[in-house]
Design a protein around this motif. Structure first.
Motif, mmCIF file in Angstrom:
data_model
loop_
_atom_site.group_PDB
_atom_site.id
_atom_site.type_symbol
_atom_site.label_atom_id
_atom_site.label_comp_id
_atom_site.label_asym_id
_atom_site.label_seq_id
_atom_site.Cartn_x
_atom_site.Cartn_y
_atom_site.Cartn_z
ATOM 1 N N ARG A 160 0.798 -1.271 -0.006
ATOM 2 C CA ARG A 160 -0.369 -0.126 -0.033
ATOM 3 C C ARG A 160 0.905 1.201 0.003
ATOM 4 N N LEU A 161 2.082 1.036 0.813
ATOM 5 C CA LEU A 161 3.026 2.497 0.918
ATOM 6 C C LEU A 161 3.384 2.885 -0.600
ATOM 7 N N SER A 163 1.996 2.863 -3.194
ATOM 8 C CA SER A 163 1.015 3.890 -4.212
ATOM 9 C C SER A 163 0.774 5.080 -3.401
ATOM 10 N N CYS A 164 1.221 5.278 -2.247
ATOM 11 C CA CYS A 164 0.984 6.424 -1.328
ATOM 12 C C CYS A 164 2.214 7.695 -1.856
ATOM 13 N N ASP A 165 1.656 8.806 -1.686
ATOM 14 C CA ASP A 165 2.394 10.167 -2.077
ATOM 15 C C ASP A 165 3.111 10.207 -0.484
#
Length: 199
Positions: A160-161, A163-165
């Protein structure tokens, strides 16, 4: 019934409240290194479960009938490390021959099971707690399953990280450590649950 309850207590304690990675902070190297992809995290964890159970099954009689019987307890750590190293070599040879894709995916982290302090931790914990053979095996399997759960959860968090900004100053290892600490905190809630079940 009492014996089953005792074994279940050991199993749940090792998986949830005394998790080697998230509560005892043992086995952090493969936890951070192999948890980028789910398939390698699961493969590594299954290898660790196997080595933990096998190391316990082999070290228990060696400790009880050879070291303790001859007052050689001071050699426990050295003997345990040698047994674990031999078992990991065996696992490495088997994986290389029969599951080369997993062997290649694990790469350098497979030999690191030898120095994975969680494997050494489980065999010394069994001695320290005075567990019999069956309790020791349950403790080892519970510790390995706890390792698997921690790895799978953290692999999900890390995917998940990606795809995070994330702010630039947190990218890489800093955000990984922050995420690991949050996963570790999530297991604190199980302490009360396990105590209530076996109170």
């Amino acid at each position: 019934m009492e014996m089953t309850k005792g074994l279940l207590s050991i199993l749940l304690t090792m998986i949830l409240t005394q998790n080697f990675v998230l509560a005892r902070f043992l086995g952090i190297c493969p936890f951070l290194g192999v948890s980028k992809k789910l398939n390698t995290a699961v493969g590594m964890s299954l290898a660790v479960i196997f080595v933990m159970a096998l190391a316990t099954a082999v070290t228990y009689p060696i400790n009880k009938y050879l070291l303790v019987a001859n007052n050689l307890e001071y050699l426990q750590t050295i003997v345990f490390i040698l047994v674990i190293a031999a078992l990991v070599q065996m696992v490495e040879i088997v994986l290389k021959k029969y599951i080369p894709s997993l062997y290649n995916a694990l790469g350098i982290y497979l030999p690191l099971i030898t120095t994975n302090c969680a494997v050494l931790g489980v065999v010394t914990l069994n001695v320290d707690n005075g567990y019999n053979f069956l309790q020791s095996l349950v403790c080892a399997i519970g510790g390995g399953v706890g390792f698997l759960i921690a790895m799978v959860m953290f692999a999900g968090v890390r995917s998940r990280l990606e795809s995070c900004d994330i702010p630039k100053f947190l990218k890489g290892l800093p955000i990984t450590l922050v995420a690991a600490s949050l996963v570790s905190l999530s297991f604190l809630g199980f302490a009360g649950v396990v105590e209530k079940i076996f109170a």
